[in-house]
Design a protein around this motif. Sequence first.
Motif, PDB file in Angstrom:
ATOM      1  N   LEU A 156       0.976  -0.932  -0.078  1.00  0.00           N
ATOM      2  CA  LEU A 156       0.016  -0.204   0.311  1.00  0.00           C
ATOM      3  C   LEU A 156       0.858   0.998  -0.510  1.00  0.00           C
ATOM      4  N   MET A 157       1.087   2.618  -0.729  1.00  0.00           N
ATOM      5  CA  MET A 157       1.391   3.492  -0.639  1.00  0.00           C
ATOM      6  C   MET A 157       0.779   4.352   0.656  1.00  0.00           C
ATOM      7  N   VAL A 158       2.009   4.958   1.450  1.00  0.00           N
ATOM      8  CA  VAL A 158       1.902   5.913   1.910  1.00  0.00           C
ATOM      9  C   VAL A 158       1.708   7.173   1.797  1.00  0.00           C
ATOM     10  N   ILE A 159       0.363   8.238   2.079  1.00  0.00           N
ATOM     11  CA  ILE A 159       0.762   9.413   0.981  1.00  0.00           C
ATOM     12  C   ILE A 159       0.321  10.211   2.729  1.00  0.00           C
ATOM     13  N   ASP A 160       0.610  11.958   2.637  1.00  0.00           N
ATOM     14  CA  ASP A 160      -0.057  13.035   3.065  1.00  0.00           C
ATOM     15  C   ASP A 160      -1.116  13.487   2.885  1.00  0.00           C
ATOM     16  N   ASP A 161      -1.655  14.731   3.882  1.00  0.00           N
ATOM     17  CA  ASP A 161      -2.692  15.362   3.311  1.00  0.00           C
ATOM     18  C   ASP A 161      -2.562  15.363   1.504  1.00  0.00           C
ATOM     19  N   GLU A 162      -1.906  16.401   1.609  1.00  0.00           N
ATOM     20  CA  GLU A 162      -1.748  16.984   0.076  1.00  0.00           C
ATOM     21  C   GLU A 162      -1.586  15.454  -1.453  1.00  0.00           C
ATOM     22  N   GLY A 163      -1.632  14.631  -0.579  1.00  0.00           N
ATOM     23  CA  GLY A 163      -1.176  13.296  -1.340  1.00  0.00           C
ATOM     24  C   GLY A 163       0.470  12.586  -2.177  1.00  0.00           C
ATOM     25  N   LEU A 169       3.588   0.576   2.210  1.00  0.00           N
ATOM     26  CA  LEU A 169       3.846   0.034   3.467  1.00  0.00           C
ATOM     27  C   LEU A 169       3.356  -1.744   2.752  1.00  0.00           C
ATOM     28  N   ASP A 170       4.480  -1.975   2.780  1.00  0.00           N
ATOM     29  CA  ASP A 170       4.172  -3.774   2.383  1.00  0.00           C
ATOM     30  C   ASP A 170       3.127  -4.153   3.017  1.00  0.00           C
ATOM     31  N   VAL A 171       2.447  -5.070   1.796  1.00  0.00           N
ATOM     32  CA  VAL A 171       0.567  -6.224   2.616  1.00  0.00           C
ATOM     33  C   VAL A 171       1.603  -7.414   3.495  1.00  0.00           C
ATOM     34  N   ALA A 172       2.672  -8.312   3.418  1.00  0.00           N
ATOM     35  CA  ALA A 172       3.162  -8.653   4.240  1.00  0.00           C
ATOM     36  C   ALA A 172       3.254  -8.197   5.354  1.00  0.00           C
ATOM     37  N   ASP A 173       3.900  -7.294   5.489  1.00  0.00           N
ATOM     38  CA  ASP A 173       4.240  -6.019   6.819  1.00  0.00           C
ATOM     39  C   ASP A 173       3.293  -6.873   8.068  1.00  0.00           C
ATOM     40  N   PRO A 189      10.121   3.909   3.443  1.00  0.00           N
ATOM     41  CA  PRO A 189      10.104   5.768   3.672  1.00  0.00           C
ATOM     42  C   PRO A 189      11.282   5.374   2.102  1.00  0.00           C
ATOM     43  N   GLU A 190      12.112   3.933   2.594  1.00  0.00           N
ATOM     44  CA  GLU A 190      13.569   4.409   0.671  1.00  0.00           C
ATOM     45  C   GLU A 190      12.876   3.236   0.109  1.00  0.00           C
ATOM     46  N   ALA A 191      11.702   3.105   0.159  1.00  0.00           N
ATOM     47  CA  ALA A 191      11.640   2.394  -1.253  1.00  0.00           C
ATOM     48  C   ALA A 191      11.456   2.744  -2.094  1.00  0.00           C
ATOM     49  N   ALA A 192      12.107   1.868  -3.729  1.00  0.00           N
ATOM     50  CA  ALA A 192      12.800   2.807  -4.814  1.00  0.00           C
ATOM     51  C   ALA A 192      11.159   3.128  -5.299  1.00  0.00           C
ATOM     52  N   THR A 193      11.194   3.933  -6.225  1.00  0.00           N
ATOM     53  CA  THR A 193      10.034   4.720  -6.904  1.00  0.00           C
ATOM     54  C   THR A 193      10.458   5.500  -7.812  1.00  0.00           C
ATOM     55  N   VAL A 194       9.297   5.922  -8.870  1.00  0.00           N
ATOM     56  CA  VAL A 194       9.682   6.654 -10.136  1.00  0.00           C
ATOM     57  C   VAL A 194       9.561   7.244 -10.074  1.00  0.00           C
ATOM     58  N   SER A 214       6.202  -4.347  -7.081  1.00  0.00           N
ATOM     59  CA  SER A 214       4.869  -2.596  -8.056  1.00  0.00           C
ATOM     60  C   SER A 214       5.887  -1.836  -7.778  1.00  0.00           C
ATOM     61  N   VAL A 215       5.619  -0.519  -7.401  1.00  0.00           N
ATOM     62  CA  VAL A 215       6.873   0.403  -7.686  1.00  0.00           C
ATOM     63  C   VAL A 215       5.810   2.202  -8.194  1.00  0.00           C
ATOM     64  N   ALA A 216       5.863   2.737  -6.762  1.00  0.00           N
ATOM     65  CA  ALA A 216       4.621   3.885  -7.117  1.00  0.00           C
ATOM     66  C   ALA A 216       5.907   4.888  -7.733  1.00  0.00           C
ATOM     67  N   VAL A 217       4.493   5.427  -8.696  1.00  0.00           N
ATOM     68  CA  VAL A 217       4.970   6.836  -9.466  1.00  0.00           C
ATOM     69  C   VAL A 217       4.549   8.081  -9.449  1.00  0.00           C
TER      70      VAL A 217
END
Lengths: 432, 432
Positions: A156-163, A169-173, A189-194, A214-217
């Motif tokens: 899952l992706m962790v975001i703040d109020d502004e997006g 957050l790994d589903v496994a965790d 917080p250090e996960a790879a993004t593009v 998967s990776v966050a864009v």
Amino acid sequence: LEAGRQEELTATLLATHPAEVANLLESLPPEQRSELWDVVPVAQESEVLSFLHDEARTTIVDEMDEGELVAAAESMAPEDLAEFIDELPEDLTNALLISMDADHRKRLDSVLTFEEASAGRLMSTDVISVRKDVSIAVVLRWLRRHESLPPHTDSLMVIDDEGLYLGKLDVADVLTSNPETEVEAIMQPEAATVRDNLSEHDVAALFERRDLISVAVLDSAGKLLGRITIDDIVDVIREESDRALLRSAGLNDEEDMFAPVLPSARRRGVWLGINLITVFIAAWVIGRFEEALEQIVALAVLLPIVASMGGIAGSQTLTLTIRALALNQIANANVRWLLTKEVLVGAVNGMVWAVVVALVTYLWFGNIGIALIIGIALILNLLAAALSGIVIPLLLNRWGIDPALSGAVILTTVTDVIGFLSFLGLATLFLI
Amino acid sequence: LEAGRQEELTATLLATHPAEVANLLESLPPEQRSELWDVVPVAQESEVLSFLHDEARTTIVDEMDEGELVAAAESMAPEDLAEFIDELPEDLTNALLISMDADHRKRLDSVLTFEEASAGRLMSTDVISVRKDVSIAVVLRWLRRHESLPPHTDSLMVIDDEGLYLGKLDVADVLTSNPETEVEAIMQPEAATVRDNLSEHDVAALFERRDLISVAVLDSAGKLLGRITIDDIVDVIREESDRALLRSAGLNDEEDMFAPVLPSARRRGVWLGINLITVFIAAWVIGRFEEALEQIVALAVLLPIVASMGGIAGSQTLTLTIRALALNQIANANVRWLLTKEVLVGAVNGMVWAVVVALVTYLWFGNIGIALIIGIALILNLLAAALSGIVIPLLLNRWGIDPALSGAVILTTVTDVIGFLSFLGLATLFLI
């Protein structure tokens, strides 16, 4: 198919995965292809279309009426639709856009704002995001309110109020942590993004190196736009290798084995024409030595040997260099080392095979002069082949030209010319 | 590296992904490669080793002492270790097996019972399995007792008391279902599975078609043995495309760009030797027409044109056929259609380029006879190229020989011979 038992066939197709139906369609000649398409269940059409290669898809879309097209387009994911719509003739695109509902069109527009073959085009916007200050128990309750999760949700992706993206957050965790734990404690917080404008080639390289699912864009401000999943990356990798293979033979990326004769002939003819120019250059070089050829006909007989050996040795070095370039393994620091190595390999093989060729030539024509000269020419050509096999792709690459496409044609021109020049030139100097 | 600031470098390497360290090692000449290896942190060694290609790995293993090797081997996953141990010299393998602890050796032995490149070799035995008659709440509690889940766990495996596989339970469904639901109600008994002896090529094809993240591996009795995950499949796909590319140039699958000169020269020399035999056949054909060549020297000048155009056209058809074979798109039902199509493409391009070549030849040599004959020879050779481009790979494939490896050499021999025969033969008949 020929027996015409349509209903039975429709039932079989429904039980078949759309990707397999697409592969079956691509292995049929045009007439049978359109017959089979007629029996593909309407519910399956949009998925089958998204699995087809561009050119095969075009032949099928050409036969669909507008209503059918609109129905298929509406059930496609926006990222598949974007790729699909790029290939349609403009009037059909407009008809499609008009008949689409507003929400669907808006999602399509947002995908189309990204450049082709960029991360933005590959991504899906179907993401589950959470806040960092909630507990895992809350996350679990929130997930349970979903009918299902987007395909390939490994995190899952962790975001703040502004997006703005904060981490993943790994589903496994989620599954192994104490429900009281806060998201912030176990998110990465250090996960790879593009970035949205990263090329799909670079995205694929990242997936491969890091074994990602998967990776966050993110956009330039760090806002979460969507995510890219491994299934799309597998397609990118497959298409890239396909392209490299086809291009090395001067073929179009999306060549359809069952395309009609005239378009196929035209596309392939371009490459034959380019080759014709280069081979006329080689012939012109031979033509400079008419006198030698008139006096010693054995030279004409032996000509292909010097040229062909240079071409083979050169293409070995070329293939390795192109591969090393694709893997980012070549830098200024190691080019000199590589050049030295390849030239030495060329020298060793040049000398070994020069002895063999000279011996066979002597036994065949009984002329020690020709035997010596073909041996020397072979060594010279294998050295030239090694140099060209490195220098040509590096130069093409620097100039932004894909060496996989044009490298081989340029290389064989060089080895042909050098082979003919050295063999016929030495013969003219010493034998006539 | 040259500045020798080792500690700083070690810190940098630790922060780098092992796959990237492996890629860096592969882009270094031998001397610098071993210098860099010396600074790779011991904790990272086993992972870096598992990312290296076979040949580069061998150069590094050769420099490691036994203790270092054993330490690295012990922290490898059994499936990585199995691949690694296959490449070691026998005495080292024995030393490794002896110094390993019993449990580790047992796991390794069980992986080694499967054939190379089979599903059994690819799979990991690290699987979470559940019973069908428990509730999701129980599954959640059971998962929470794990420190972490095996990497890429997108689904749990449902098995019975005997270990027989019953179906898979998606992690996504665990998260979105009501905790009271029983596993049996939401498990997928129809999910794709593979047999332990399935080839890795077929496993990869299944992953691609079905967009899988993981798949259960079963033995002949239907017992669950382990699971294969997408990250290994991405490697299989990449290796396969790499192999196809390298083989088309007659190169070894695991060619190391920075291998020493002599082994490289020997490996590549084999291919040059095979090519030499075929090009001597072509030269012998030319030799049959010495008389014609003596009388009309223009024939010698124009010879490469007919041969080269046939080679290019033939390799286009060959490349498409090899690709279609790999995608299982060729069957008896469509071979005749394909043959007809390719011959027609050859005929169209033959006629178009025959006119061009004949015109240039006439302008160059001012001889209408030679111009006509080269045109006819070109058409004949392009027809032969189209036929060979389909028939050769199909025959090789039927005989169990990889057409990507030897198809091009055989094809160009055919197009050379037919090109020389038709051009020089027609010239002998009509011009002399």
